[in-house]
Structure formats: C-alpha cells, structure tokens
Design a protein around this motif. Structure first.
Motif, mmCIF file in Angstrom:
data_model
loop_
_atom_site.group_PDB
_atom_site.id
_atom_site.type_symbol
_atom_site.label_atom_id
_atom_site.label_comp_id
_atom_site.label_asym_id
_atom_site.label_seq_id
_atom_site.Cartn_x
_atom_site.Cartn_y
_atom_site.Cartn_z
ATOM 1 N N VAL A 194 0.836 -1.210 0.000
ATOM 2 C CA VAL A 194 0.000 0.000 0.000
ATOM 3 C C VAL A 194 0.870 1.259 0.000
ATOM 4 O O VAL A 194 0.654 2.175 -0.796
ATOM 5 C CB VAL A 194 -0.970 0.012 1.205
ATOM 6 N N ASN A 195 1.868 1.303 0.891
ATOM 7 C CA ASN A 195 2.734 2.485 0.973
ATOM 8 C C ASN A 195 3.528 2.690 -0.312
ATOM 9 O O ASN A 195 3.629 3.817 -0.815
ATOM 10 C CB ASN A 195 3.686 2.364 2.167
ATOM 11 N N ALA A 196 4.081 1.598 -0.860
ATOM 12 C CA ALA A 196 4.883 1.699 -2.085
ATOM 13 C C ALA A 196 4.001 2.120 -3.272
ATOM 14 O O ALA A 196 4.364 3.004 -4.045
ATOM 15 C CB ALA A 196 5.555 0.358 -2.375
ATOM 16 N N ALA A 197 2.825 1.481 -3.389
ATOM 17 C CA ALA A 197 1.924 1.778 -4.511
ATOM 18 C C ALA A 197 1.393 3.207 -4.442
ATOM 19 O O ALA A 197 1.303 3.895 -5.468
ATOM 20 C CB ALA A 197 0.768 0.779 -4.526
ATOM 21 N N LEU A 199 2.788 5.893 -2.978
ATOM 22 C CA LEU A 199 3.851 6.866 -3.262
ATOM 23 C C LEU A 199 4.171 6.923 -4.755
ATOM 24 O O LEU A 199 4.206 7.997 -5.352
ATOM 25 C CB LEU A 199 5.116 6.508 -2.478
ATOM 26 N N ALA A 200 4.384 5.751 -5.355
ATOM 27 C CA ALA A 200 4.781 5.702 -6.769
ATOM 28 C C ALA A 200 3.649 6.159 -7.684
ATOM 29 O O ALA A 200 3.861 6.982 -8.582
ATOM 30 C CB ALA A 200 5.221 4.283 -7.132
ATOM 31 N N SER A 201 2.429 5.625 -7.456
ATOM 32 C CA SER A 201 1.319 5.923 -8.369
ATOM 33 C C SER A 201 0.830 7.366 -8.238
ATOM 34 O O SER A 201 0.419 7.968 -9.234
ATOM 35 C CB SER A 201 0.156 4.956 -8.141
ATOM 36 N N TYR A 202 0.904 7.951 -7.048
ATOM 37 C CA TYR A 202 0.438 9.332 -6.883
ATOM 38 C C TYR A 202 1.331 10.300 -7.659
ATOM 39 O O TYR A 202 0.843 11.150 -8.408
ATOM 40 C CB TYR A 202 0.389 9.737 -5.412
ATOM 41 N N SER A 203 2.635 10.164 -7.478
ATOM 42 C CA SER A 203 3.551 11.098 -8.158
ATOM 43 C C SER A 203 3.480 10.926 -9.676
ATOM 44 O O SER A 203 3.502 11.907 -10.425
ATOM 45 C CB SER A 203 4.991 10.902 -7.665
ATOM 46 N N GLN A 204 3.357 9.665 -10.142
ATOM 47 C CA GLN A 204 3.257 9.397 -11.577
ATOM 48 C C GLN A 204 1.942 9.940 -12.152
ATOM 49 O O GLN A 204 1.915 10.524 -13.228
ATOM 50 C CB GLN A 204 3.353 7.893 -11.843
ATOM 51 N N SER A 205 0.843 9.722 -11.422
ATOM 52 C CA SER A 205 -0.475 10.183 -11.871
ATOM 53 C C SER A 205 -0.519 11.706 -11.947
ATOM 54 O O SER A 205 -1.038 12.278 -12.912
ATOM 55 C CB SER A 205 -1.570 9.695 -10.905
ATOM 56 N N THR A 234 -5.417 -0.120 -4.639
ATOM 57 C CA THR A 234 -6.420 -1.152 -4.365
ATOM 58 C C THR A 234 -6.146 -2.398 -5.201
ATOM 59 O O THR A 234 -6.152 -3.519 -4.684
ATOM 60 C CB THR A 234 -7.843 -0.621 -4.665
ATOM 61 N N ALA A 235 -5.901 -2.202 -6.491
ATOM 62 C CA ALA A 235 -5.634 -3.331 -7.390
ATOM 63 C C ALA A 235 -4.389 -4.108 -6.966
ATOM 64 O O ALA A 235 -4.361 -5.339 -7.007
ATOM 65 C CB ALA A 235 -5.476 -2.833 -8.826
ATOM 66 N N ALA A 236 -3.350 -3.376 -6.530
ATOM 67 C CA ALA A 236 -2.084 -4.020 -6.154
ATOM 68 C C ALA A 236 -2.168 -4.753 -4.814
ATOM 69 O O ALA A 236 -1.548 -5.805 -4.633
ATOM 70 C CB ALA A 236 -0.976 -2.967 -6.093
ATOM 71 N N SER A 237 -2.947 -4.220 -3.885
ATOM 72 C CA SER A 237 -2.942 -4.770 -2.521
ATOM 73 C C SER A 237 -4.036 -5.793 -2.225
ATOM 74 O O SER A 237 -3.951 -6.519 -1.238
ATOM 75 C CB SER A 237 -3.039 -3.627 -1.505
ATOM 76 N N MET A 238 -5.072 -5.874 -3.075
ATOM 77 C CA MET A 238 -6.200 -6.757 -2.761
ATOM 78 C C MET A 238 -5.856 -8.244 -2.681
ATOM 79 O O MET A 238 -6.343 -8.936 -1.787
ATOM 80 C CB MET A 238 -7.343 -6.524 -3.737
ATOM 81 N N PRO A 239 -5.024 -8.796 -3.586
ATOM 82 C CA PRO A 239 -4.668 -10.211 -3.433
ATOM 83 C C PRO A 239 -3.995 -10.518 -2.087
ATOM 84 O O PRO A 239 -4.248 -11.562 -1.480
ATOM 85 C CB PRO A 239 -3.704 -10.460 -4.600
ATOM 86 N N VAL A 240 -3.156 -9.598 -1.614
ATOM 87 C CA VAL A 240 -2.509 -9.782 -0.308
ATOM 88 C C VAL A 240 -3.550 -9.644 0.797
ATOM 89 O O VAL A 240 -3.508 -10.359 1.801
ATOM 90 C CB VAL A 240 -1.382 -8.741 -0.100
#
Length: 314
Positions: A194-197, A199-205, A234-240
């Motif tokens: 969640v933290n990694a996704a 940080l990375a996705s917010y700055s890129q978006s 959400t997409a990245a963390s849901m399987p975990v």
C-alpha cells in the motif's frame, strides 16, 4: 539595557511554537479513529465479500450492494457496525505507531542543513513505518476480521465476541497468544504494498495529469491524482488482503488449519473460486480508501487548530 534587549532579540528569532510529538501522534490516531466511525460499514462489506464463496461454496453475495442490503435486512442497522470497537483499536495501534516511526526516522535521516530525505529514502521510511505499524496492529486486525465475519455464520458456529477486549482475552485463552498475530506476515506485506503503490502511483499520476495540459497544480489535480493512485493501490494490494482475511478468519479442521500459509490461500482461491476472486470486495475497498483519507486529514486539521487556539495562542 543590553540585558533587557536580549530577550526581545531572541523572541524575534524564536521558532513558532508547535505541538509536542506525543500530541501529534495522539491526534494522528484519534483522526484515524474518527474516520473509521464513518467507513466501518465499507470495511464490513469488504470482509464479507472476501469470505463469500470460500471453499468452492456458492457465493453469498453477488455484488457489494447486494451484500450491504442483505446485511441490513438480516442484521439491522447495528449489524453494519459490527466490529467497530476492533476497527477503532486497529487505528489507535496501527496509525499511531506508523506515524511515530515515520516521524522519528524522517527526522533522523534529515540532513544537518535541513535537507529532507530523497524520494527512494522516503519510500523506504514509509514502508518500514507501515510494516511496523501493521505488526503492532495485527491483534486488532484479527479481531476485526472475526467480528465482521460472525454474522454470516449459523448461530451455533458464531464466536460471539462482545467487543474487541473480550475477543482479545478469549483468543489468548482459547487459542493461545500467538494466534493474535496470525496473518501478521500478509498484514505487514499489505502495508508495504500500500505504501509503495501510493507513493509511486500518486507522483506518476500527478505528473501525467500535468503533462496532459488539461490540469494545473491545484486541488482538482491533487484530487484526481489521489483517485487514480487509490485505484492502483487497491488493485495491487487486494490479493494480499484476501490472504490476510482468510488466514485470520480460518478455523482448525480435525486439528489442522484450513490453510497452510499465504501461498496456499492464493492457490485455493484461484483453483476453486477463479482468478478474479482475488479481487473480491474491490468496490468497498476502493470506496473506503478515499473517504477515510479525506476524513482523517479533516479531523487532524481541526484538532491541530483547536490545540493551537487553546494551548499555543498568546
């Protein structure tokens, strides 16, 4: 003359008064708890969706809306707030610990000249703080999963915890203290993802929106970037997350646990329920993410303003 002048000179250079670290941590936890009061029903729906159809059984709920209406019909308005005490304890432990660890590490790694850590180091600090907070918050997480899952079971199979403290005591007494940390590895892994996704996705978006030429660096851009970031997170963390939910809710069958480990959960979910079942509860999970973040910051701002007015003014 010089003696009387020096305090005035010192006062001119003095930094503005701010609240102590302990108060900041306390407000962080309280803000998270305040937001949880509003989003708890979404947490309950998400957990029920993730447990629906477990073990190749027929899915109890077709959609998130179907789950919500079914719970309201069967358990009443109070039913959608089942597990609220556990949700509040989770915020009190997880959010406060995460904020405390992040603040301490951030200050330690800030340069002597006041230069803040770089992006990668910030990401590492965020992931470390998230994982540590998740470990501390795991007992409350276990109770939350079990309390929100109870209503879907036949009356004779329900655990019937009265509140979070009753649940903690009963789990420790009936199943042993280590059970309180059942699923701590996927819980910590989810926090890291969640933290990694985020940080990375917010700055890129944000950069993508600015480059499009349709946005300027304002609140609308920040809001849209946050929503895109929430979707990716959400997409990245849901399987975990579904691994965590299943492990923390599992029972012993003939003296053996239903699942051996997280990988076993993933394999069984894909085999018996289909690949896309790893994203069960996507809608309430995503719908919870935005409001919880926004409400947390609103409560935090109001508490900080009140503290400054009452204790720092004048």
């Amino acid at each position: 003359m010089a003696a009387t002048a020096s305090p005035g000179a010192g006062g001119m250079d003095a930094k503005p008064r701010t609240s102590p670290k302990s108060v900041k941590f306390l407000f962080g936890g309280l803000a998270g708890m305040g937001a949880t009061v509003f989003v708890q029903p979404l947490d309950l729906v998400k957990n029920r969706m993730q447990l629906s159809g477990e073990g190749a059984k027929t899915r109890e709920y077709k959609t998130s809306f179907h789950a919500l209406t079914s719970i309201l019909r069967a358990e009443g308005l109070r039913g959608i707030y089942t597990g609220l005490s556990a949700g509040l304890l989770r915020q009190a432990t997880y959010t406060t610990t995460r904020l405390g660890i992040y603040t301490v590490l951030f200050e330690r790694l800030t340069g002597a000249d006041g230069t803040p850590p770089g992006f990668l180091l910030k990401a590492l600090i965020g992931m470390t703080a998230g994982a540590t907070g998740a470990f501390v918050g795991t007992p409350a997480e276990v109770v939350l999963i079990r309390m929100t899952a109870d209503g879907r079971l036949p009356p004779d199979q329900r655990r019937g915890y009265k509140n979070v403290f009753n649940a903690l005591i009963r789990i420790a007494r009936e199943e042993g203290v280590p059970t309180l940390w059942r699923g701590c590895i996927p819980t910590m892994a989810r926090a890291v993802v969640v933290n990694a996704a985020q940080l990375a996705s917010y700055s890129q978006s944000k950069q993508f929106l600015l480059d499009s030429g349709y946005f300027s660096d304002n609140i609308l851009c920040h809001f849209c970037a946050s929503m895109i970031s929430g979707l990716v997170t959400t997409a990245a963390s849901m399987p975990v997350d579904i691994v965590k939910t299943r492990i923390q809710n599992m029972r012993m069958v003939d003296g053996k646990p239903e699942y051996k480990n997280g990988l076993d959960v993933l394999v069984k979910v894909v085999r018996y329920e289909g690949f896309f079942s790893l994203w069960k509860g996507f809608t309430p999970y995503y719908a919870r993410l935005g409001p919880h973040t926004v409400l947390t910051f609103i409560f935090l701002e109001q508490m900080n303003k009140a503290y400054k007015r009452l204790f720092l003014s004048g």
